[in-house]
Design an enzyme around this catalytic site. Structure first.
Site, PDB file in Angstrom:
ATOM      1  N   ARG A  67       0.653  -1.196  -0.268  1.00  9.71           N
ATOM      2  CA  ARG A  67      -0.004   0.417  -0.281  1.00  9.71           C
ATOM      3  C   ARG A  67       1.072   1.459  -0.209  1.00  9.71           C
ATOM      4  NH1 ARG A  67      -4.935  -1.957   4.254  1.00  9.71           N
ATOM      5  NH2 ARG A  67      -5.171  -3.325   2.937  1.00  9.71           N
ATOM      6  N   GLU A  99       1.319 -10.157  12.348  1.00 11.01           N
ATOM      7  CA  GLU A  99       0.012 -10.749  13.546  1.00 11.01           C
ATOM      8  C   GLU A  99      -0.502 -12.514  12.794  1.00 11.01           C
ATOM      9  OE1 GLU A  99      -1.243  -8.436  10.847  1.00 11.01           O
ATOM     10  OE2 GLU A  99       0.115  -7.844  11.870  1.00 11.01           O
TER      11      GLU A  99
END
Length: 154
Positions: A67, A99
């Site tokens: 991004r 994560e």
């Protein structure tokens, strides 16, 4: 500094689709594809960054894959700064824990020079691992500690 009541923030927020439990349970994926399909919202997102950082002598915008590659070049051009992509293959790694797994970042040697002010563009903070890895990677190639002047997330 921008006011929290800036109407552009609502336009941006309304344009982002949230996908619950992707890529794994508990993660709320922020899909910016819908924002990119709305030119006004995309322009507002870029303009918010530019308005906030235009007077801070930013010389480098470092965009974290993927991004950061979308927003970073537009922000860099508007600020009159160079764009440095921070990529995720494993050639010049700075390993970090996501994560939901491990990954690494790399950049071209010499892309950032000592003393340059760097604005890091990433998508969001979940665990902070990616942003931390970017700061360590940028620091590895600099001689001063003042390279990461601001950290902004899209």
């Amino acid at each position: 500094m921008l006011a929290d009541g800036d109407p552009r923030l609502q336009t941006i927020s309304d344009a982002i689709r949230v996908i619950p439990h992707f890529p794994k349970p508990g993660i709320m994926f922020q899909d910016i594809t819908t924002l990119l399909l709305r030119p006004k919202a995309f322009r507002n997102a870029v303009d918010l960054f530019v308005d906030r950082y235009k007077d801070m002598n930013i010389s480098v915008v470092a965009g974290i894959e993927a991004r950061g590659f979308i927003f970073g070049p537009s922000i860099a051009l508007a600020l009159g700064a160079k764009f440095v992509p921070l990529r995720k293959p494993k050639k010049l790694p700075e390993e970090y824990v996501l994560e939901y797994g491990n990954d690494c970042l790399e950049m071209h040697v010499g892309a950032v020079q000592p003393g340059e002010r760097v604005l890091v563009i990433d998508d969001l903070v979940a665990t902070g691992g990616t942003l931390g890895a970017a700061i360590r990677l940028l620091g590895r190639h600099l001689l001063t500690c003042n390279h990461a002047s601001r950290h902004i997330l899209v």
